[in-house]
Design an enzyme around this catalytic site. Structure first.
Site, PDB file in Angstrom:
ATOM      1  N   HIS A 179       0.709  -1.181  -0.092  1.00 43.58           N
ATOM      2  CA  HIS A 179      -0.092  -0.108  -0.061  1.00 43.58           C
ATOM      3  C   HIS A 179       0.985   1.215   0.172  1.00 43.58           C
ATOM      4  CE1 HIS A 179      -2.769   2.760   2.262  1.00 43.58           C
ATOM      5  NE2 HIS A 179      -3.130   2.949   1.073  1.00 43.58           N
TER       6      HIS A 179
HETATM    7 CA    CA Z   1       0.464  -0.431  -4.316  1.00 39.07          CA
END
Ligand code: CA
Ligand code: TV7
Ligand code: ZN
Length: 388
Positions: A179
């Site tokens: 992320h």
């Molecule tokens: Ca990513």
């Protein structure tokens, strides 16, 4: 030779510095700046450098770094003494952990990869480039006053801040398997940057543990950043077909609603099959299709690197994506040129290694099509609140 021709009326700038590649995070550490040497060798053996404006990047200045980072953190980063990593005694600013060790030349390493991203962004701002590339950048976890997940300085945030001097709206897209939390956090409260990260997410275990579908921005509708964070959480083993469909569908919708005037694409290669830390089953073709789609939008594009822990696959992907940027991908001989430096690194059970064939056990695909469609439905709903 391989049919490498400089595209007419279209400029690609390539920013790199051989000094970056010489740094070592430590013996067992998965992040290997040397993968950049391998990628560069491949890019140059195909002659692709002749079709780009190539720049040896400079170090970012303290002032430039402090556009985002705190002066205290930068001072500590510059003066920190090399020491063995110690997870039980995390030092100030999270420096000196096994993920973020203090190694020889650390501050120079950070200044150089940041300088390259800033320079690349400036080439787009003054319209000297249509696509600008810095494979040494893409270090998306670094925070204002904290190092995290192999990232010390957030070159992406610094590059976007440059773009915002001229561009009203920047779309940030992150295809690293992790992320893109640092970039999301930095632009959490603005409607001038939309962040989109596709990543492995299991709720808690997989690093950094954030990026759920319903984390869409600040909760308050009064906050301009509301709805401008897009997260695509996936399970292990996603394949090219699903990944590329998701990418085009979601990026297409974001561009329609947000109408960005510049795009930054973080091309983390740990989303490839066979990555030492990754969990996906994306191939060089699928990874590259994301770059090709962004190029097809005809919006100034900054390409940065990111993760990627199986060096031969990282080099393949970024060389292939360089060829897409300059538009010679269709004419490239897939067999890696005989004179490529370190060519033996690409050889496994084949005598003639190719650019697109990556090595890696396919992981079982835990992403049902139904789930993929639900993600798209949820983001479609979210984007109804974005009106530019
Ligand atoms: Ca990513
Ligand atoms: C952008 N995963 C960065 C991705 C950063 C991932 C992590 C390691 C790792 C570190 C090592 C090492 C490792 C085999 C893998 C909770 C911990 C667990 C350290 C052992 N081997 C990017 C960061 C992630 C360091 N960190 O997005 C030295 O794996 O999960 C964690 C944190 C605590 C620390 N331990 C791991 O791709 C560039 N680290 C071997 C030696
Ligand atoms: Zn990653």
């Amino acid at each position: 030779m391989n049919g490498i021709v400089r595209p007419k009326g279209y400029n690609v700038s390539w920013h790199s510095n051989p000094d970056i590649e010489k740094h070592h995070f430590g013996h067992a550490h998965p992040m290997k700046p040397w993968r950049l040497t391998l990628a560069k060798g491949l890019i140059m053996s195909y002659g692709m450098h002749t079709a780009m404006d190539t720049y040896v990047s400079r170090m970012a200045t303290r002032e430039e770094l402090e556009d985002f980072h705190s002066a205290e953190y930068m001072e500590y980063l510059k003066t920190a003494k090399v020491a063995l990593p110690d997870d039980d005694n995390p030092k100030e600013f999270n420096l000196g952990s096994s993920d973020c060790p203090i190694f020889e030349g650390l501050f120079n390493y950070c200044s150089m990869y940041a300088g390259a991203s800033i320079d690349a962004a400036r080439k787009l701002c003054n319209e000297e480039a249509d696509i600008a590339i810095n494979w040494s950048g893409g270090l998306h976890h670094a925070k204002k006053a904290e190092s995290s997940g192999f990232c010390y300085v957030n070159d992406i945030v610094l590059a976007i801040l440059q773009l915002l001097r001229k561009h009203p709206r920047v779309l940030y897209i992150d295809i690293d398997v992790h992320h893109g939390d640092g970039v999301e956090e930095a632009f959490w409260s603005t409607d001038r940057v939309m962040t989109l990260s596709i990543h492995k997410y299991d709720g808690y275990q997989f690093f950094p543990g954030t990026g759920d579908l319903d984390r869409t921005g600040p909760d308050s509708e009064e906050n301009p950043g509301a709805h401008h964070a897009i997260n695509v959480p996936l399970a292990d083993g996603i394949d090219d077909e699903q990944y590329v469909w998701l990418f085009k569908t979601i990026v297409g919708m974001c561009v329609d609603r947000f109408r960005p005037t510049a795009i930054v694409l973080q091309c983390g290669a740990d989303s490839l099959a066979g990555d030492r830390l990754g969990r996906f089953n994306v191939q060089v073709q699928g990874h590259g299709a994301c770059v090709a789609y962004c190029k097809s939008l005809n919006i100034p594009l900054l390409l940065v690197g990111g993760g990627g822990y199986t060096p031969r696959n990282v080099a393949r992907a970024w060389a292939h994506e360089t060829s897409i940027a300059i538009g010679c991908d269709a004419n490239l001989n897939p067999i890696i040129p005989a004179h490529t430096p370190y060519r033996s690194h690409f050889r496994h059970d084949t005598i003639f290694p190719t650019l697109d064939q990556i090595l890696g056990e396919p992981r079982p695909n835990k992403n049902p099509d139904k789930k993929i469609r639900e993600i798209v439905a949820s983001i479609t709903e979210q984007l109804r609140f974005v009106n530019m």
